[in-house]
Design a protein around this motif. Structure first.
Motif, short mmCIF file in Angstrom:
data_model
loop_
_atom_site.label_atom_id
_atom_site.label_comp_id
_atom_site.label_asym_id
_atom_site.label_seq_id
_atom_site.Cartn_x
_atom_site.Cartn_y
_atom_site.Cartn_z
N ASN A 98 0.92 -1.22 -0.31
CA ASN A 98 0.07 0.45 0.09
C ASN A 98 0.71 1.30 -0.28
O ASN A 98 0.33 2.14 0.97
CB ASN A 98 -0.70 -0.10 1.06
CG ASN A 98 -2.68 -0.05 0.46
OD1 ASN A 98 -2.55 -0.06 -0.41
ND2 ASN A 98 -3.35 -0.63 1.43
N TYR A 148 -0.34 4.80 2.72
CA TYR A 148 -1.15 4.80 2.72
C TYR A 148 -1.59 3.81 3.75
O TYR A 148 -1.05 2.50 4.27
CB TYR A 148 -2.66 4.01 1.72
CG TYR A 148 -2.35 4.50 -0.09
CD1 TYR A 148 -3.65 5.66 -0.37
CD2 TYR A 148 -1.32 4.41 -0.99
CE1 TYR A 148 -3.34 6.88 -0.74
CE2 TYR A 148 -1.71 5.01 -1.85
CZ TYR A 148 -2.45 6.03 -2.35
OH TYR A 148 -2.83 7.22 -3.39
N PHE A 149 -2.59 4.07 4.84
CA PHE A 149 -2.59 3.48 6.07
C PHE A 149 -3.70 2.75 6.18
O PHE A 149 -4.23 1.50 7.06
CB PHE A 149 -2.80 4.52 6.95
CG PHE A 149 -1.63 5.83 7.46
CD1 PHE A 149 -0.60 5.48 8.62
CD2 PHE A 149 -1.04 6.81 6.56
CE1 PHE A 149 0.60 5.03 8.49
CE2 PHE A 149 -0.59 7.18 6.91
CZ PHE A 149 0.82 6.69 7.79
N SER A 150 -4.80 2.14 5.19
CA SER A 150 -6.30 1.47 5.40
C SER A 150 -5.22 -0.17 5.01
O SER A 150 -4.34 -0.14 4.48
CB SER A 150 -6.85 1.37 4.20
OG SER A 150 -7.94 0.35 4.29
N LYS A 151 -5.08 -0.89 5.83
CA LYS A 151 -5.09 -3.10 5.71
C LYS A 151 -6.33 -3.02 5.04
O LYS A 151 -5.86 -4.31 4.25
CB LYS A 151 -5.43 -2.99 6.88
CG LYS A 151 -3.83 -2.43 7.76
CD LYS A 151 -3.91 -3.38 9.69
CE LYS A 151 -3.09 -3.09 10.43
NZ LYS A 151 -2.93 -3.37 11.34
N LYS A 152 -7.29 -2.33 4.43
CA LYS A 152 -7.92 -3.42 3.21
C LYS A 152 -8.56 -2.80 2.18
O LYS A 152 -9.54 -3.39 1.37
CB LYS A 152 -9.75 -3.19 4.23
CG LYS A 152 -9.90 -3.91 5.92
CD LYS A 152 -11.39 -3.72 6.19
CE LYS A 152 -11.29 -4.33 8.15
NZ LYS A 152 -12.70 -4.69 8.42
N LYS A 153 -8.04 -1.64 2.31
CA LYS A 153 -8.47 -0.58 1.00
C LYS A 153 -6.79 -0.54 0.26
O LYS A 153 -5.93 -0.48 0.84
CB LYS A 153 -8.89 0.89 1.30
CG LYS A 153 -10.50 0.86 1.34
CD LYS A 153 -9.94 2.36 1.74
CE LYS A 153 -11.82 2.54 2.98
NZ LYS A 153 -12.25 3.97 3.32
N ASP A 154 -7.09 -0.99 -1.23
CA ASP A 154 -6.24 -1.28 -2.02
C ASP A 154 -6.10 0.61 -2.51
O ASP A 154 -6.11 1.14 -3.28
CB ASP A 154 -6.36 -1.92 -3.34
CG ASP A 154 -4.81 -1.63 -4.60
OD1 ASP A 154 -3.82 -1.60 -4.05
OD2 ASP A 154 -5.87 -2.59 -6.06
N GLY A 168 -7.70 5.63 1.03
CA GLY A 168 -8.09 5.65 2.49
C GLY A 168 -6.74 6.83 2.75
O GLY A 168 -6.52 7.50 1.49
N PHE A 169 -7.22 7.12 4.22
CA PHE A 169 -5.70 7.78 4.89
C PHE A 169 -4.25 7.51 4.19
O PHE A 169 -4.28 6.35 3.67
CB PHE A 169 -5.66 7.87 6.04
CG PHE A 169 -5.34 8.77 6.72
CD1 PHE A 169 -5.51 10.37 6.09
CD2 PHE A 169 -4.15 8.55 7.42
CE1 PHE A 169 -4.67 11.20 7.21
CE2 PHE A 169 -3.39 9.84 7.74
CZ PHE A 169 -3.20 11.21 7.57
N HIS A 184 -6.25 12.16 1.62
CA HIS A 184 -7.06 10.78 1.81
C HIS A 184 -7.98 10.66 -0.02
O HIS A 184 -8.02 11.45 -0.02
CB HIS A 184 -9.00 11.37 2.27
CG HIS A 184 -9.19 9.96 2.96
ND1 HIS A 184 -10.50 9.59 2.36
CD2 HIS A 184 -9.68 8.51 4.22
CE1 HIS A 184 -11.24 7.92 2.11
NE2 HIS A 184 -10.81 8.12 3.28
N TRP A 242 -10.45 8.32 -2.02
CA TRP A 242 -11.81 7.31 -2.84
C TRP A 242 -11.90 6.76 -3.89
O TRP A 242 -10.96 7.04 -4.80
CB TRP A 242 -13.04 8.00 -2.11
CG TRP A 242 -13.65 8.59 -1.47
CD1 TRP A 242 -13.41 7.48 -0.26
CD2 TRP A 242 -13.16 9.88 -0.54
NE1 TRP A 242 -13.81 8.98 0.89
CE2 TRP A 242 -13.76 9.93 1.00
CE3 TRP A 242 -12.80 11.20 -1.13
CZ2 TRP A 242 -13.43 11.15 1.39
CZ3 TRP A 242 -12.46 12.36 -0.41
CH2 TRP A 242 -12.82 12.52 0.99
#
Length: 199
Positions: free
Chosen positions: A57, A93-99, A102-103, A155, A157
């Motif tokens: 990420n 990127y800090f999200s563990k679920k989004k590719d 996110g933030f 961020h 989307w």
């Protein structure tokens, strides 16, 4: 009963086939091209960015801005600008679920060259026997050539695994360059509303 089994088999096959296609498309999306719409509206600058997705990420970012300004100083009074800037950043990127969404946080470096001319004016009221108003105009040109380091947050989307919309704020400190301190500061804040396409 046989018709129901056949219909369910066809639906499941189609579903898994589409899912496999989605996975392949998602894995092939390793690049993104975007532009900062806020710069275009506020400062009249044209911006093109390229982002290359990396593992875990993270990504590499390179952007070029034409008809640039220093932050948004005197953006409403710009008469002419030939400034161009190049920006490089390393996005985390800090999200563990989004590719790659996110933030996010990024350190950045920016190099800029060129000049900006603003149309400056002031108002003068004559209080003599025959009072009259005067408006004096004066074009001021300042050099925005500089090298700066800084960081930003934002961020992002993603829509339909294809289109992206991001907001960000960043701040940079000029480390090299002849900045005209009568008009500019060594600290440059900037903001972004970025629209992009993944491919």
């Amino acid at each position: 009963m046989k018709k129901t089994v056949i219909v369910l088999t066809l639906l499941l096959t189609s579903f898994f086939g589409l899912s496999q296609e989605d996975i392949e498309i998602e894995e092939s999306n390793k690049n993104e091209i975007s532009t900062n719409l806020l710069d275009l509206v506020v400062a009249g600058s044209f911006n093109v960015n390229y982002e290359r997705y990396l593992d875990k990420n993270q990504s590499l970012f390179i952007g070029a801005t034409f008809f640039d300004t220093f932050a948004y100083f005197d953006a409403g009074n710009i008469k002419n600008t030939n400034a161009v800037s190049l920006k490089a950043a390393y996005i985390i990127y800090f999200s563990k679920k989004k590719d790659h969404a996110g933030f996010f946080f990024y350190p950045q470096a920016r190099i800029r060259t060129g000049e900006v001319t603003i149309e400056d004016y002031y108002y003068y009221y004559d209080v003599s026997d025959t009072p009259s108003d005067y408006i004096y105009t004066n074009d001021t040109t300042y050099d925005v050539g500089s090298f700066s380091l800084g960081f930003g947050i934002g961020h992002k989307w993603v829509f339909n695994d294809k289109f992206t919309l991001g907001i960000n704020a960043e701040i940079g400190r000029v480390l090299a360059g002849e900045i005209n301190t009568d008009y500019l500061d060594y600290v440059e804040p900037r903001f972004g509303v970025n629209f992009g396409i993944r491919f």
